[in-house]
Scaffold this motif. Structure first.
Motif, PDB file in Angstrom:
ATOM      1  N   MET A   1       0.759  -1.238  -0.196  1.00  0.00           N
ATOM      2  CA  MET A   1      -0.062   0.168  -0.041  1.00  0.00           C
ATOM      3  C   MET A   1       0.943   1.373  -0.062  1.00  0.00           C
ATOM      4  N   SER A   2       0.696   2.150  -0.967  1.00  0.00           N
ATOM      5  CA  SER A   2       1.529   3.319  -0.934  1.00  0.00           C
ATOM      6  C   SER A   2       0.924   4.328  -0.160  1.00  0.00           C
ATOM      7  N   ALA A   3       1.578   5.382   0.244  1.00  0.00           N
ATOM      8  CA  ALA A   3       0.856   6.414   0.858  1.00  0.00           C
ATOM      9  C   ALA A   3       0.265   7.362   0.030  1.00  0.00           C
ATOM     10  N   GLN A   4      -0.874   8.124   0.155  1.00  0.00           N
ATOM     11  CA  GLN A   4      -1.459   8.981  -0.701  1.00  0.00           C
ATOM     12  C   GLN A   4      -0.838  10.220  -0.796  1.00  0.00           C
ATOM     13  N   ARG A   5      -0.824  10.726  -1.950  1.00  0.00           N
ATOM     14  CA  ARG A   5      -0.128  12.163  -1.867  1.00  0.00           C
ATOM     15  C   ARG A   5      -1.415  13.164  -1.683  1.00  0.00           C
ATOM     16  N   PRO A   6      -0.814  14.284  -1.187  1.00  0.00           N
ATOM     17  CA  PRO A   6      -1.814  15.458  -1.079  1.00  0.00           C
ATOM     18  C   PRO A   6      -2.431  15.906  -2.710  1.00  0.00           C
ATOM     19  N   PRO A   7      -3.391  16.457  -2.680  1.00  0.00           N
ATOM     20  CA  PRO A   7      -4.065  16.802  -4.010  1.00  0.00           C
ATOM     21  C   PRO A   7      -2.868  17.901  -4.543  1.00  0.00           C
ATOM     22  N   PRO A   8      -2.845  18.069  -5.866  1.00  0.00           N
ATOM     23  CA  PRO A   8      -1.771  19.015  -6.324  1.00  0.00           C
ATOM     24  C   PRO A   8      -2.520  20.334  -6.013  1.00  0.00           C
ATOM     25  N   ARG A   9      -1.824  21.523  -5.852  1.00  0.00           N
ATOM     26  CA  ARG A   9      -2.036  22.878  -5.690  1.00  0.00           C
ATOM     27  C   ARG A   9      -2.639  23.415  -6.872  1.00  0.00           C
ATOM     28  N   PRO A  10      -3.570  24.200  -6.665  1.00  0.00           N
ATOM     29  CA  PRO A  10      -4.114  25.073  -7.917  1.00  0.00           C
ATOM     30  C   PRO A  10      -3.134  25.877  -8.671  1.00  0.00           C
ATOM     31  N   ALA A  11      -3.091  25.769  -9.900  1.00  0.00           N
ATOM     32  CA  ALA A  11      -1.997  26.468 -10.587  1.00  0.00           C
ATOM     33  C   ALA A  11      -2.073  28.012 -10.534  1.00  0.00           C
ATOM     34  N   HIS A  12      -3.260  28.444 -10.283  1.00  0.00           N
ATOM     35  CA  HIS A  12      -3.314  30.087 -10.110  1.00  0.00           C
ATOM     36  C   HIS A  12      -2.471  30.465  -8.750  1.00  0.00           C
ATOM     37  N   ARG A  13      -2.392  29.438  -7.987  1.00  0.00           N
ATOM     38  CA  ARG A  13      -1.821  29.689  -6.594  1.00  0.00           C
ATOM     39  C   ARG A  13       0.052  29.434  -6.795  1.00  0.00           C
ATOM     40  N   ARG A  14       0.243  28.999  -7.896  1.00  0.00           N
ATOM     41  CA  ARG A  14       1.969  28.644  -7.945  1.00  0.00           C
ATOM     42  C   ARG A  14       2.473  29.878  -8.606  1.00  0.00           C
ATOM     43  N   HIS A  15       1.813  30.398  -9.606  1.00  0.00           N
ATOM     44  CA  HIS A  15       2.409  31.472 -10.269  1.00  0.00           C
ATOM     45  C   HIS A  15       1.814  33.055 -10.320  1.00  0.00           C
ATOM     46  N   LEU A  16       1.769  33.252  -8.952  1.00  0.00           N
ATOM     47  CA  LEU A  16       0.991  34.588  -8.640  1.00  0.00           C
ATOM     48  C   LEU A  16       2.006  35.725  -8.889  1.00  0.00           C
ATOM     49  N   PRO A  17       1.775  36.718  -9.476  1.00  0.00           N
ATOM     50  CA  PRO A  17       2.651  37.891  -9.620  1.00  0.00           C
ATOM     51  C   PRO A  17       2.664  38.542  -8.122  1.00  0.00           C
ATOM     52  N   PRO A  18       3.777  39.340  -7.973  1.00  0.00           N
ATOM     53  CA  PRO A  18       3.787  40.000  -6.533  1.00  0.00           C
ATOM     54  C   PRO A  18       2.414  40.992  -6.250  1.00  0.00           C
ATOM     55  N   GLN A  19       1.879  40.848  -5.366  1.00  0.00           N
ATOM     56  CA  GLN A  19       0.837  41.744  -5.001  1.00  0.00           C
ATOM     57  C   GLN A  19       1.060  42.559  -3.750  1.00  0.00           C
ATOM     58  N   HIS A  20       0.403  43.551  -3.557  1.00  0.00           N
ATOM     59  CA  HIS A  20       0.431  44.462  -2.344  1.00  0.00           C
ATOM     60  C   HIS A  20      -1.189  45.009  -2.070  1.00  0.00           C
ATOM     61  N   ALA A  21      -1.476  44.880  -0.973  1.00  0.00           N
ATOM     62  CA  ALA A  21      -2.920  45.408  -0.570  1.00  0.00           C
ATOM     63  C   ALA A  21      -2.660  46.665   0.366  1.00  0.00           C
ATOM     64  N   TRP A  22      -3.547  47.451  -0.021  1.00  0.00           N
ATOM     65  CA  TRP A  22      -4.011  48.535   0.626  1.00  0.00           C
ATOM     66  C   TRP A  22      -5.328  48.198   1.408  1.00  0.00           C
ATOM     67  N   ILE A  23      -5.439  48.567   2.567  1.00  0.00           N
ATOM     68  CA  ILE A  23      -6.820  48.504   3.305  1.00  0.00           C
ATOM     69  C   ILE A  23      -7.309  49.971   3.404  1.00  0.00           C
ATOM     70  N   VAL A  24      -8.636  50.455   2.926  1.00  0.00           N
ATOM     71  CA  VAL A  24      -9.118  51.672   2.872  1.00  0.00           C
ATOM     72  C   VAL A  24     -10.315  51.672   3.686  1.00  0.00           C
ATOM     73  N   PHE A  25     -10.281  52.741   4.752  1.00  0.00           N
ATOM     74  CA  PHE A  25     -11.065  53.106   5.554  1.00  0.00           C
ATOM     75  C   PHE A  25     -11.957  54.074   5.283  1.00  0.00           C
ATOM     76  N   SER A  26     -13.596  54.036   5.690  1.00  0.00           N
ATOM     77  CA  SER A  26     -14.505  55.116   5.267  1.00  0.00           C
ATOM     78  C   SER A  26     -15.343  55.398   6.402  1.00  0.00           C
ATOM     79  N   GLY A  27     -15.658  56.616   6.322  1.00  0.00           N
ATOM     80  CA  GLY A  27     -16.731  56.922   7.305  1.00  0.00           C
ATOM     81  C   GLY A  27     -18.091  57.118   7.465  1.00  0.00           C
ATOM     82  N   ARG A  28     -18.478  56.879   5.901  1.00  0.00           N
ATOM     83  CA  ARG A  28     -19.834  56.738   5.586  1.00  0.00           C
ATOM     84  C   ARG A  28     -20.765  55.764   5.945  1.00  0.00           C
ATOM     85  N   ALA A  29     -21.777  55.842   6.237  1.00  0.00           N
ATOM     86  CA  ALA A  29     -22.881  54.915   6.859  1.00  0.00           C
ATOM     87  C   ALA A  29     -23.773  54.684   5.906  1.00  0.00           C
TER      88      ALA A  29
END
Length: 151
Positions: A1-29
């Motif tokens: 019996m062979s050990a099961q391999r984890p499922p492959p990672r989705p391709a979109h997660r392997r080749h992501l370009p560098p990203q930066h996030a900004w968190i934007v706050f608003s006072g509008r209700a």
């Protein structure tokens, strides 16, 4: 019996370009209940920058808006938001997925969406004001670590 391999990672997660996030706050209700939140911090959303330009992730009441903005790469979107009376914090580099504390048990709101974008190192918060406070502290400690002389 062979050990099961984890499922492959989705391709979109392997080749992501560098990203930066900004968190934007608003006072509008937009809703009466939002007036219970601290003025100036009644909503937050994320703006993501990559080589192709800007994408906005905005949790609205009843749906999640995800939009690629029709602006050229390199456009100063944080400056635009500042001029519009909003408060952007960032940039925060989005790194490869890392193990961290999951967001289980958190209500699905603008704060939890922004924390999910930032990943496992995002500060704990329940309100936009709490997230702003946590990110401000995180920025201050990051600046201290960069300016401290190495022994």
């Amino acid at each position: 019996m062979s050990a099961q391999r984890p499922p492959p990672r989705p391709a979109h997660r392997r080749h992501l370009p560098p990203q930066h996030a900004w968190i934007v706050f608003s006072g509008r209700a937009d809703h009466a209940w939002q007036r219970l939140l601290r003025p100036g911090f009644r909503h937050c959303f994320a703006a993501l920058e990559d080589a192709a330009g800007w994408m906005v992730l905005d949790p609205l009441s009843g749906r999640l808006l995800l939009a690629r903005l029709a602006v050229p790469p390199g456009y100063d979107l944080p400056g635009f938001y500042r001029r519009a009376g909003l408060l952007p914090l960032g940039p925060y580099p989005l790194e490869e997925a890392a193990l961290g504390a999951p967001l289980r048990g958190m209500p699905l709101n603008c704060v939890s969406i922004c924390r999910a974008v930032l990943g496992p190192h995002a500060p704990f918060a329940l309100t936009p004001a709490g997230l702003h406070r946590g990110l401000t502290r995180m920025n201050e400690s990051r600046k201290k670590n960069l300016t401290m002389p190495k022994a």
